[in-house]
Design an enzyme around this catalytic site. Structure first.
Site, PDB file in Angstrom:
ATOM      1  N   GLY A 198       0.831  -1.197   0.000  1.00  0.00           N
ATOM      2  CA  GLY A 198       0.000   0.000   0.000  1.00  0.00           C
ATOM      3  C   GLY A 198       0.867   1.248   0.000  1.00  0.00           C
ATOM      4  O   GLY A 198       2.008   1.249  -0.489  1.00  0.00           O
ATOM      5  N   SER A 199       0.349   2.298   0.604  1.00  0.00           N
ATOM      6  CA  SER A 199       0.997   3.605   0.511  1.00  0.00           C
ATOM      7  C   SER A 199       2.338   3.684   1.214  1.00  0.00           C
ATOM      8  O   SER A 199       3.080   4.640   1.004  1.00  0.00           O
ATOM      9  CB  SER A 199       0.074   4.681   1.066  1.00  0.00           C
ATOM     10  OG  SER A 199      -1.089   4.728   0.263  1.00  0.00           O
TER      11      SER A 199
END
Lengths: 613, 372
Positions: A320-321
Site C-alpha cells: 500500500g501507501s
C-alpha cells in the site's frame, strides 16, 4: 557261550555287548565334552557378550533443555518439573482396588491402563498412566501413597513457556520427533519419543538448546528390575539462549493486538535487533510441551485464520501507501522529481482511457513531495512512478529490502514480490502494461511484502541507510554463563540513496505524524517524535462493495491496514511495522497501535537510561 | 538266606566305597549349586537347598534299606512290584495332582511324589526277571521281544500321557539297553533299527504341536528367541559365558538374574557350567564318567544274569539321564524334562537315583556270595 544248556558265566557272554555299550557311552560323553569345549572356549567371547547384553541396561537420562532469555536477561522459557503418574505392574496387588482410588481424583482411562499393563514388556518396567498431572493430583497421590503400593510419581523436565501465548511464533513449540526426522538424521542420539523443537527458535536452535542426554548403566534381572547402578553419566544442560526480543514490549504489542489478526515487527534501527515480533492469532506452546492433544491440534490446523502461520515473516501483503517511501526515493534519486516538484491532484490520474483514482475523491490540489507524502496523495506518486517506469522503481524497492528475504534467523520466511517487466514476461507470459506501473507506484497491484521487510526498511531509513540482516539471537551461554556463541550484527546492504534524499523523506515521514493533515496523526505521542507512513493494502472486492465504508463490509473484504514508523525522530530507538488484517485504513487502525507501542518502548528505554546514569 | 546274618563279612567287604563316595560328592556339589541358584533375586525361595539336603538324607536311607534286601528277593517280587506300580500310575492318571499342565504327582499328607520315577526301577527289575526267567537258546529274535515290549509299553504309555515324555524316553532306552545286553541277533537288531527309522515320520505325525516345536526349536532356536527357543538360547549363553574358569560361585549372571529358566531343576548343569567354567564342568563330567565306569564294572562282574541285567538297566538309565540332560542344556537335544542325576533339585528323582545306585551296590556286594 552256553555249555550244556547251563550258563556258567554270563559276564563272559556279554563281554562284546558290554564293550559296544561302553563304547556308545564313551562316544556320547566325548561329544558332550566337545560341545562344552565349543561353547565355553570357542564361542565363549560371543556368548559372554550376550550374557552382558542380557543383564545390562542403559537407561537414558533426559537432558535439561537450555533456557531462553530476553534481551534484558528475563527468563522467557524454562523447564519445570512435571509429574507423571506411573505404576510398576509387578508391585500392584489388586488393580481393581487401586484404579478406582486413583480415578476418584485423577481423571484416567481405566480400560486403557489395563491394556497398557497387559502390553508392557516387563513386569518391573514402569507404565505411565497419566502424564503431567496437576499439583492437586500430586498431592492426592502422595497422601494416599500407603494405599497405592506400586503407584508412584516420575519426575520429568517439562518445557515451560512463562509468557504463555506471547511470542509463540518466535519461540515455537516442541513435539515428538517424527519417524521421518529420525531417519533423516545420519548420526544422532535422538530416539523415538524424544521431544524436539518443531517450530520457531525451538526448532531453529534445537542443536544449541537440546543439551546432551545422560545415561545410567544398570544391572537388571530377567524381569527388568533394577538391581544396581554400574555407572552414571549425568546429562548435560542445553545452552541458554539470549534473544534480542524485549519481552515486555512483546507482551504490550500482543495486548494491543488483542482481538485482531495481523502482525507487528519492531526492530532496533541501530543494529537490526528484533525487539518484538507478533503474529496473531497465536497458539499456546505450553499445550505442546507434553505432546499436543488431538483436539487442540485439530483446532489449530482447522482454524481458518491459520494460527500456526507467522504472519510477521510469512504473511505477504500489498505494501500500500507505505511503498510511497520507495517511489519518492527513486524519484528523487533518478531526478524525475525534486522536493519542490509540484503536481496537481484532481482526484484521479488519467492513463489512456482509464482513470486511476486518488483515495481522496475531490483531489488534494497542488502537491509538493513533502505534502504528497504527508497526505499520501496517490496522484502525485502515480505520476512519479509513471515517469520512472517499473524497472527503475522496482530496482529501488529491492534496494530497500522489499521482495527478497531479510534472512532473519527463523524458518519459513517468505520473499514477497516486487514485479519487473522481465518477471511478468517470464512468469505470467504477458507484456508489462503501463497501468500496472501506476498501481505499483502506490504499492498495489503485484507488489507483496512481509511485515518484517517493512520494519527493516523503516529501520534503514531511520539509521541513515544501512539495511541490516534482522537478528533475533544475541548470544548462547552455558549454564555457568560461559559464552558459546555471539551473534554479531550483519549488514545486508544499504539503501543506496543519498543522505539528502533520505533526509527529505524522513522529514516528510515526521510530517505524516505531526502535520495537521498527516495521515498518521493517530500515532502521535506526547513527548516522542514519531515518523512513519500509513498504508492501506487493498483486498480484492466485489464490484458492489467498491464504494462502501470499511465498517459496512464483511470482515474478509475489508482492506489491510499498515503503519510503518520509527522513533524518536532525532535519535531512532525503534522501527516498527504494524499490519492489521482487514483493519481498514492504516491511519485509523494501525497507526494508534504503533504509537502506543513506540511510547511504551521509548519511555521504558528512557527510564532505563536514567537509572543507569 | 535263612539263618544267616543279613550281612556277611564278605558282603560288607565288597561294599563299593568309590560308587558311594562319588554319589555323596556329586550330591554335595548339587547342594552347593542349588544354594547358588537361590542367591539371586526373586523366583524360587532361597531355602530350597535345605529341602534338597533332606531329600538326599531320605535317599541315603532308601539306599541303605535297599542294601539289606538281596536283589534276588527283589527279582522274585518283580511282578508284584510291577502290578503295584501300574495301579499307582493309573491312580495318578485318574486323580493325580496337576502341576504346570502335567498330571504327574501323587500326594499323601504333605508329600508329593512322582510314581513315574520309581516306575523306572520297577521296570528294570521286572525286565531283569523276565529275561532271567526266559532261558532262550542263542540270541533273541524280534518276536521274543514282543512280551517284554508290552511290559514296558504299559507304564511308558501311562507316563507319556501325563505328559512326561522324558521319563517315557528313559524307559524305552532302558528296554533297548537291556535287550541289547541279553543279546539280540544281528538281523533282528538291524530290523529294529530300520523300523525305528522308518517309523520316525509316523511318530512325527502323531506328535503334539508343542513336541514338534521342541524339536524344531533345537534345530533353529533363533526362530523364536523369546518363546520356545528361549530355554536353549539362555542355557547356551549361560554355559558359554562361563568360559574356561567360570564366573565364580554365586556369580553367574545368567542364573543369578534369572535369565536361565528351570535353573535349579533341568538346567542345573548350566548354572554349574556358568559359574565353574569349562574346567569345572569337565571335572563334574569326569565324576559322572567314573560313576558309570564303576557301574559297568558291576554289570560285568555281577554274580549272575539277573545281577548283570539289573545293573545294566541302572547304568543305562543313569547314563541316559546324564547324557541327555547335558546334551539338552548345551543345545544338542530337544528340551525334554530329563533331570541330571544327583544334581537336579527334586525329591522323587533324587530318591529314585539313590535307590538305583543302592541297587548297584547291592549287586556288587553280593557278587561272591552263595545263593544258599
Amino acid at each position: 557261550m552256553k555249555i550244556g544248556g547251563l550258563e556258567l558265566n554270563f559276564s563272559e557272554e556279554i563281554k562284546v555287548r558290554m564293550l559296544v555299550f561302553t563304547l556308545f557311552i564313551a562316544v556320547s560323553f566325548s561329544f558332550l565334552i566337545l560341545r562344552l569345549w565349543y561353547l565355553q572356549v570357542i564361542k565363549s567371547d560371543e556368548l559372554k557378550l550376550q550374557a552382558e547384553n542380557n543383564r545390562m541396561r542403559i537407561v537414558p537420562l533426559k537432558a535439561y533443555r537450555g533456557k531462553i532469555f530476553d534481551r534484558d536477561g528475563r527468563e522467557i522459557i524454562s523447564n519445570r518439573p512435571s509429574f507423571n503418574l506411573s505404576i510398576i505392574p509387578e508391585y500392584i496387588k489388586d488393580l481393581d482396588k487401586i484404579l478406582p482410588l486413583i480415578a476418584s481424583s485423577v481423571k484416567v482411562d481405566a480400560e486403557k491402563i489395563k491394556r497398557d499393563i497387559k502390553n508392557s514388556s516387563a513386569p518391573f518396567q514402569s507404565v505411565v498412566i497419566k502424564k503431567d498431572i496437576s499439583w492437586d493430583e500430586v498431592a492426592f497421590i502422595e497422601e494416599h501413597s500407603l494405599d497405592l503400593a506400586g503407584v508412584f510419581l516420575e519426575i520429568e523436565p517439562m518445557r515451560n513457556y512463562l509468557y504463555g501465548e506471547t511470542g509463540s511464533h518466535i519461540f515455537g513449540y516442541l513435539g515428538e520427533i517424527t519417524k521421518t526426522q529420525l531417519e533423516g538424521l545420519k548420526v544422532s542420539d535422538y530416539r523415538l519419543g524424544d521431544f524436539v523443537g518443531q517450530y520457531g527458535i525451538e526448532k531453529r536452535y534445537e542443536s544449541i538448546l537440546k543439551g546432551k542426554r545422560g545415561s545410567k548403566y544398570i544391572e537388571v534381572d530377567v524381569a527388568g528390575r533394577e538391581l544396581k547402578v554400574f555407572k552414571q553419566v549425568d546429562p548435560d544442560f542445553g545452552y541458554n539462549l539470549y534473544l534480542t526480543i524485549d519481552i515486555e514490549l512483546q507482551k504490550e504489542a500482543e495486548r494491543l493486538f488483542e482481538g485482531k489478526n495481523g502482525a507487528v515487527v519492531a526492530i532496533d534501527p541501530k543494529d537490526g535487533s528484533i525487539l518484538a515480533m507478533v503474529s496473531k492469532p497465536s497458539f499456546n506452546p505450553n499445550l505442546f510441551a507434553g505432546g499436543v492433544s488431538k483436539t487442540y491440534w485439530s483446532n489449530i490446523i482447522n482454524d481458518a485464520y491459520k494460527p500456526l502461520q507467522n504472519r510477521a515473516i510469512q504473511g505477504q501483503y500489498p505494501p500500500g501507501s507505505v511503498f510511497k517511501i520507495v517511489t519518492a526515493a527513486a524519484g528523487l534519486e533518478e531526478g524525475v522529481i525534486t522536493p519542490d516538484t509540484t503536481i496537481d491532484c484532481h482526484g484521479y490520474f488519467k492513463l489512456g482511457k482509464k482513470n486511476y483514482r486518488c483515495w481522496r475523491k475531490g483531489g488534494h490540489g497542488r502537491m509538493d513531495l513533502r505534502n504528497a507524502i504527508i497526505q499520501s496523495c496517490d496522484v502525485y506518486f502515480y505520476t512519479v512512478g509513471f515517469r520512472l517506469g517499473i524497472d527503475r522503481l522496482s530496482r529501488y524497492a529491492f534496494g530497500f529490502g522489499l521482495g527478497s528475504p531479510t534472512d532473519v534467523d527463523l524458518e519459513g520466511e517468505k520473499t514477497g514480490l516486487i514485479p519487473t517487466e522481465e518477471w511478468k514476461e517470464s512468469v505470467k507470459g504477458e507484456p508489462w502494461i503501463l497501468g500496472e506501473t501506476v498501481s505499483a507506484s502506490i504499492g498495489q497491484g503485484f507488489d507483496l511484502v512481509t511485515p518484517i521487510q517493512m520494519a527493516n526498511m523503516l529501520a534503514a531509513v531511520a539509521n541513515g541507510g544501512t539495511l541490516y540482516k534482522p537478528k533475533i539471537i544475541s548470544k548462547a551461554e552455558t549454564t555457568n554463563e560461559k559464552l558459546i556463541k555471539e551473534s554479531n550484527s550483519k549488514i545486508k546492504g544499504n539503501l543506496s540513496v543519498s543522505q539528502k534524499t533520505l533526509d527529505i523523506i524522513k522529514d516528510a515521514l515526521h510530517g505524516v505524524v505531526t502535520d495537521q493533515r498527516g495521515t498518521g496523526r493517530a500515532s502521535n505521542i506526547k513527548g516522542i517524535e514519531v515518523a512513519g507512513k500509513t498504508g492501506t493494502a487493498q483486498v480484492i472486492k466485489l464490484p458492489e462493495m467498491e464504494d462502501k465504508k470499511d465498517e459496512e463490509m464483511p470482515y474478509e473484504f475489508r482492506d489491510h491496514a499498515w503503519f510503518a514508523a520509527f522513533a524518536p525522530y532525532e535519535n531512532p530507538l525503534i522501527a516498527v511495522a504494524v499490519l492489521v488484517e482487514h483493519g481498514g485504513h492504516g491511519g485509523s487502525a494501525a497507526a494508534p497501535l504503533a504509537g502506543k507501542l513506540i511510547k511504551s518502548y521509548v519511555e521504558n528505554q528512557n527510564s532505563k537510561g536514567k537509572n543507569q546514569n | 538266606m535263612n539263618n544267616k546274618p543279613i550281612f556277611k563279612y564278605q558282603i560288607i567287604s565288597n561294599f563299593d566305597w568309590v560308587i558311594f563316595g562319588l554319589t555323596i560328592i556329586i550330591s554335595i556339589v548339587g547342594i552347593f549349586t542349588i544354594y547358588s541358584t537361590g542367591g539371586g533375586s526373586g523366583g524360587e525361595p532361597s531355602r530350597i537347598y535345605i529341602k534338597q539336603i533332606y531329600w538326599i538324607l531320605y535317599g541315603l536311607m532308601a539306599m541303605l534299606l535297599i542294601l539289606f534286601i538281596d536283589y534276588h528277593s527283589l527279582e522274585k517280587l518283580a511282578y508284584i512290584l510291577y502290578f503295584m506300580i501300574i495301579v499307582v500310575l493309573i491312580m495318578v492318571a485318574v486323580s493325580g495332582k496337576t502341576v504346570s499342565g502335567a498330571r504327574r504327582w501323587l500326594s499323601f499328607a504333605q508329600f508329593a511324589f512322582q510314581p513315574s520315577e520309581l516306575a523306572k526301577i520297577v521296570i528294570i527289575i521286572t525286565l531283569a526277571r523276565y529275561f532271567d526267567d526266559k532261558k532262550i537258546r542263542g540270541l533273541y529274535k524280534i518276536r521274543d521281544l514282543i512280551a517284554p515290549a508290552i511290559i514296558i509299553l504299559i507304564p511308558a504309555l501311562l507316563i507319556a500321557k501325563q505328559p512326561d515324555l522324558g521319563t517315557a524316553m528313559v524307559i524305552f532306552f532302558i528296554f533297548i539297553s537291556m535287550s541289547f545286553l541279553i543279546g539280540i541277533n544281528s538281523r533282528s537288531l538291524f530290523i529294529l533299527a530300520g523300523s525305528a527309522i522308518v517309523s520316525l515320520p509316523f511318530l512325527w505325525h502323531f506328535m503334539k504341536d508343542y513336541q514338534k516345536d521342541r524339536i524344531l526349536t533345537l534345530i533353529n532356536p533363533q526362530a523364536d528367541p523369546l518363546g520356545r527357543g528361549y530355554h536353549i538360547i539362555q542355557s547356551k549363553i549361560a554355559i558359554g559365558s562361563g568360559g574356561y574358569m567360570g564366573k565364580g560361585f554365586m556369580s553367574g549372571t545368567q542364573s543369578q538374574l534369572n535369565f536361565l529358566p528351570e535353573k535349579h531343576t533341568d538346567f542345573i548343569f548350566s548354572v554349574f557350567a556358568e559359574e565353574m567354567g569349562f574346567i569345572g564342568a569337565l571335572l563334574l563330567i569326569m565324576l559322572y564318567i567314573i560313576l558309570i565306569i564303576k557301574g559297568i564294572d558291576v554289570v560285568y562282574h555281577a554274580r549272575d544274569r539277573s545281577g548283570s541285567l539289573m545293573a545294566g538297566g541302572v547304568v543305562s538309565m543313569l547314563a541316559f539321564h546324564m547324557i541327555f540332560n547335558i546334551g539338552m542344556t548345551t543345545g544338542m537335544f530337544p528340551v525334554v524334562g530329563i533331570p541330571l542325576p544327583l544334581m537336579s533339585y527334586g525329591g522323587s528323582y533324587l530318591v529314585t537315583t539313590f535307590i538305583s545306585i543302592g541297587l548297584l551296590l547291592n549287586i556288587k556286594m553280593r557278587r561272591f556270595v552263595d545263593m544258599g
